[in-house]
Design a protein around this motif. Structure first.
Motif, PDB file in Angstrom:
ATOM      1  N   VAL B  97       0.593  -1.257  -0.370  1.00  0.00           N
ATOM      2  CA  VAL B  97      -0.059   0.102   0.138  1.00  0.00           C
ATOM      3  C   VAL B  97       1.072   1.016  -0.213  1.00  0.00           C
ATOM      4  N   LEU B  98       2.215   1.441   0.470  1.00  0.00           N
ATOM      5  CA  LEU B  98       3.111   2.717   0.279  1.00  0.00           C
ATOM      6  C   LEU B  98       3.464   2.378  -0.776  1.00  0.00           C
ATOM      7  N   GLU B 101       0.868   3.782  -2.106  1.00  0.00           N
ATOM      8  CA  GLU B 101       1.451   5.535  -2.221  1.00  0.00           C
ATOM      9  C   GLU B 101       2.290   6.304  -3.156  1.00  0.00           C
ATOM     10  N   HIS B 104       0.921   7.223  -6.753  1.00  0.00           N
ATOM     11  CA  HIS B 104       0.097   8.018  -6.836  1.00  0.00           C
ATOM     12  C   HIS B 104       1.569   9.491  -7.163  1.00  0.00           C
ATOM     13  N   ARG B 105       2.305   9.647  -5.837  1.00  0.00           N
ATOM     14  CA  ARG B 105       3.117  11.004  -6.241  1.00  0.00           C
ATOM     15  C   ARG B 105       3.763  10.589  -7.499  1.00  0.00           C
ATOM     16  N   GLU B 110      10.822   5.421  -5.539  1.00  0.00           N
ATOM     17  CA  GLU B 110       9.892   4.659  -4.148  1.00  0.00           C
ATOM     18  C   GLU B 110       9.035   3.647  -4.319  1.00  0.00           C
TER      19      GLU B 110
END
Lengths: 119, 235
Positions: B97-98, B101, B104-105, B110
């Motif tokens: 889930v990270l 996330e 999304h950015r 990452e």
């Protein structure tokens, strides 16, 4: 078609910015899941063996805690809470069939329990 | 005349066509519907397990069957090993889930590292499951196979039943095997996804929606484990 796609991509992006799960929320949900699991372990390793809770009550507590964990995984990790109501309904209502199936199989199991030879 | 021109106007409500009424991309909806059908399969297996167990007057005690930590302790530690497995899977769900996330950015670096962490978690879980299966095989459990009566005596708290032990054995290997197969395919899909992230496929595409879709599958695997864990190890 391409116009439609870009429009949609834009909508998705805006949606993501609006409802996307922040890091803080992710870790919060993780600690809730961890805490629920720890409670299950405390019941299994201490409360039931020490006689503070019967296995029968314990089973109900386990199932309730499991459903809570499932809710947190589906609603937050799988992001379903932030989707449109239509999608939420279309993927959740069908599980009424599973509930019906569980009831049927419990009735069946209860019958067999009473009528099968003890082997 | 004015009422007719009102009719001619293109409607813009969610269900008047020309757009996705749920604002969800096609592949994501299909992933949701696949997961619903997969959830039905797992439900059927688990409900059958429950019905079998409910119909029997005795059943192997999970605290007695699962009390070893393969490689460390032969017995006396009920639930410890499966606790570690549960923690690994929840942890890998968090890293997934990270990754979503980070997607999304649109932070490629990452996403890459969170995907690597997720894949490691998946391999660790599979390794633990392999260790647990090996341990049970050595005890004499397998599909259609149970240990001799002297061993079985130590695995029941009440009366001993070979029929119950056999049902338990078959269903344990079938259900955790089916779940393990999902974890395995999940890891394979995650590796493919990682290659695509590293290659910059999603940078070119302009969005990381595929990470979300694969993430849904990976969370589902975790979700199923929550239920398997409850019904095999706790109840």
């Amino acid at each position: 078609m391409s116009e439609l796609h870009t429009d949609h991509a834009h909508g998705e992006h805006a949606h993501g910015d609006h409802g996307g799960l922040g890091k803080k929320k992710i870790w919060q949900v993780f600690f809730i899941l961890l805490a629920l699991t720890v409670v299950e372990f405390i019941i299994a390793l201490w409360a039931i063996p020490a006689g503070h809770m019967s296995q029968h009550i314990g089973n109900y507590v386990y199932i309730i805690l499991t459903l809570f964990k499932a809710y947190y995984i589906i609603a937050y990790f799988m992001h379903l809470k932030y989707e449109k109501v239509g999608l939420i309904l279309s993927v959740s209502i069908v599980f009424l069939f599973i509930v019906y199936f569980i009831v049927l199989m419990l009735i069946e199991g209860d019958f067999l329990h009473l009528h099968m030879p003890l082997v | 005349m004015s009422s007719l021109s009102q009719l001619d106007q293109v409607k813009t409500t969610p269900w008047s066509g020309g757009r996705s009424p749920w604002s969800v991309e096609y592949g994501k909806i299909m992933m949701w519907f696949f997961l619903v059908s997969d959830a039905f399969t797992f439900s059927s297996l688990l409900v059958y397990y429950g019905a079998q167990r409910f119909s029997k007057f005795t059943w192997p005690d999970p605290d007695l069957v699962f009390q070893s930590v393969p490689g460390l302790a032969e017995g006396g530690y009920p639930l410890v090993f499966v606790g570690i497995m549960t923690f690994i899977l929840i942890m890998s769900s968090v890293t997934m889930v990270l990754a979503v996330e980070a997607g999304h950015r649109r932070s490629k670096k990452e996403v890459t590292w969170w995907m690597v962490a997720t894949i490691i978690g998946g391999f660790m879980f599979l390794g633990c499951q392999a260790a647990e299966w090996t341990h049970l095989f050595h005890e004499g459990f397998s599909w259609g196979k149970i240990p001799p009566m002297e061993t079985l005596k130590h695995l029941f708290t009440g009366e001993v039943s070979e029929v119950s032990a056999l049902q338990f054995s078959n269903l344990f290997f079938t259900i955790t095997g089916f779940h393990g197969f999902h974890v395995f395919t999940g890891v394979v899909i995650n590796i493919i996804l990682l290659c695509m992230v590293v290659n910059g496929t999603f940078e070119k595409r302009g969005h990381y929606l595929m990470v979300e879709k694969v993430g849904l599958y990976w969370h589902f695997v975790d979700l199923v484990w929550v239920f398997v864990f409850t019904f095999f190890y706790l109840v």
